[in-house]
Design a protein around this motif. Structure first.
Motif, mmCIF file in Angstrom:
data_model
loop_
_atom_site.group_PDB
_atom_site.id
_atom_site.type_symbol
_atom_site.label_atom_id
_atom_site.label_comp_id
_atom_site.label_asym_id
_atom_site.label_seq_id
_atom_site.Cartn_x
_atom_site.Cartn_y
_atom_site.Cartn_z
ATOM 1 N N MET A 146 0.851 -1.190 0.000
ATOM 2 C CA MET A 146 0.000 0.000 0.000
ATOM 3 C C MET A 146 0.881 1.232 0.000
ATOM 4 O O MET A 146 1.933 1.229 0.638
ATOM 5 N N GLU A 147 0.459 2.268 -0.685
ATOM 6 C CA GLU A 147 1.094 3.566 -0.505
ATOM 7 C C GLU A 147 0.348 4.281 0.617
ATOM 8 O O GLU A 147 -0.879 4.227 0.692
ATOM 9 N N THR A 148 1.130 4.928 1.478
ATOM 10 C CA THR A 148 0.578 5.552 2.680
ATOM 11 C C THR A 148 1.060 6.994 2.767
ATOM 12 O O THR A 148 2.034 7.377 2.125
ATOM 13 N N SER A 149 0.379 7.758 3.589
ATOM 14 C CA SER A 149 0.913 9.064 3.976
ATOM 15 C C SER A 149 0.625 9.282 5.452
ATOM 16 O O SER A 149 -0.536 9.392 5.849
ATOM 17 N N ALA A 150 1.684 9.339 6.223
ATOM 18 C CA ALA A 150 1.512 9.666 7.650
ATOM 19 C C ALA A 150 1.014 11.100 7.779
ATOM 20 O O ALA A 150 0.294 11.432 8.720
ATOM 21 N N LYS A 151 1.371 11.936 6.807
ATOM 22 C CA LYS A 151 0.972 13.351 6.857
ATOM 23 C C LYS A 151 -0.530 13.517 6.627
ATOM 24 O O LYS A 151 -1.214 14.172 7.406
ATOM 25 N N SER A 152 -1.035 12.919 5.555
ATOM 26 C CA SER A 152 -2.460 13.088 5.235
ATOM 27 C C SER A 152 -3.328 12.021 5.896
ATOM 28 O O SER A 152 -4.547 12.103 5.860
ATOM 29 N N ALA A 153 -2.693 10.992 6.445
ATOM 30 C CA ALA A 153 -3.357 9.833 7.067
ATOM 31 C C ALA A 153 -3.843 8.796 6.050
ATOM 32 O O ALA A 153 -4.401 7.771 6.433
ATOM 33 N N ALA A 154 -3.575 9.023 4.774
ATOM 34 C CA ALA A 154 -4.061 8.085 3.752
ATOM 35 C C ALA A 154 -3.493 6.684 3.971
ATOM 36 O O ALA A 154 -2.278 6.506 4.097
ATOM 37 N N ASN A 155 -4.388 5.720 4.032
ATOM 38 C CA ASN A 155 -4.052 4.287 4.131
ATOM 39 C C ASN A 155 -3.314 3.887 5.408
ATOM 40 O O ASN A 155 -2.799 2.768 5.480
ATOM 41 N N VAL A 156 -3.263 4.737 6.403
ATOM 42 C CA VAL A 156 -2.512 4.367 7.619
ATOM 43 C C VAL A 156 -3.324 3.372 8.451
ATOM 44 O O VAL A 156 -2.857 2.260 8.716
ATOM 45 N N ASN A 157 -4.535 3.723 8.835
ATOM 46 C CA ASN A 157 -5.362 2.733 9.549
ATOM 47 C C ASN A 157 -5.565 1.484 8.696
ATOM 48 O O ASN A 157 -5.572 0.366 9.209
#
Ligand code: GTP
Ligand code: MG
Length: 170
Positions: A146-157
């Motif tokens: 998965m590509e994630t972004s800790a900044k935007s929260a995308a795909n983190v949970n």
């Protein structure tokens, strides 16, 4: 109860890839522009409800600096899951992620659930590693990607949730 599961999870990857930031986002819902580089490792725990079960993640956030490499086996030994993190704006970090995958394939728990996270997906204009390249690599090596972004929260949970779903049930 019988639907509760404890799962040791380790994050591995190059320094600066965003391991601590992913954990901070997942555990506390926060992001720091100036997150400090991890020394040794840091421990966190977080519980997730998945279908009829509760998974308590015991999370080891390791230090990516090379001088801490020799400590890593202490954290991945016995781990049920690993997230190998790279930064989509750094080909070096992608190479480093592949090295971690190799090390886990040799030395890790053979049933380990492995996820590959292409982090900093918000920095599309600085991208150096295509999603396609990473997806192919992950598929060939039995990881999910998965590509994630800790900044935007995308795909983190989502990445933690996908791991929880894949854990073998007792
Ligand atoms: P080590 O502890 O040294 O191994 O690094 P790390 O992998 O824990 O990286 P860390 O979380 O400290 O993040 C490094 C830098 O990248 C910090 O300045 C973060 O703010 C930034 N960062 C982390 N994740 C993201 C992201 O998704 N997007 C952007 N734009 N920056 C990020
Ligand atoms: Mg860190």
């Amino acid at each position: 109860g019988h639907n509760n599961l404890n799962a040791k999870l380790v994050l591995l990857g190059d320094m600066g890839a965003g391991k601590s930031s992913l954990v901070l986002r997942f555990v506390k819902g926060q992001f720091l522009e100036f997150q400090e580089s991890t020394i040794g490792a840091a421990f966190f725990s977080q519980t997730l409800a998945v279908n009829d079960a509760t998974v308590k993640f015991e999370i080891w956030d390791t230090a990516g600096q090379e001088r801490y490499h020799s400590l890593a086996p202490m954290y991945y030994r016995g781990a049920a899951a690993a997230i190998i993190v790279y930064d989509i704006t750094s080909t070096d970090s992608f190479s480093r992620a592949k090295k971690w995958v190799q090390e886990l394939q040799k030395q890790g728990n053979p049933n380990m659930v492995m996820a590959l996270a292409g982090n900093k997906a918000d920095l599309e204009d600085k991208r150096k590693v295509t999603a396609e390249e990473a997806r192919v690599y992950a598929e060939e090596n039995g990881l999910f990607f998965m590509e994630t972004s800790a900044k935007s929260a995308a795909n983190v949970n989502e990445i933690f949730y996908e791991i929880a779903k894949r854990l073998p049930r007792a």
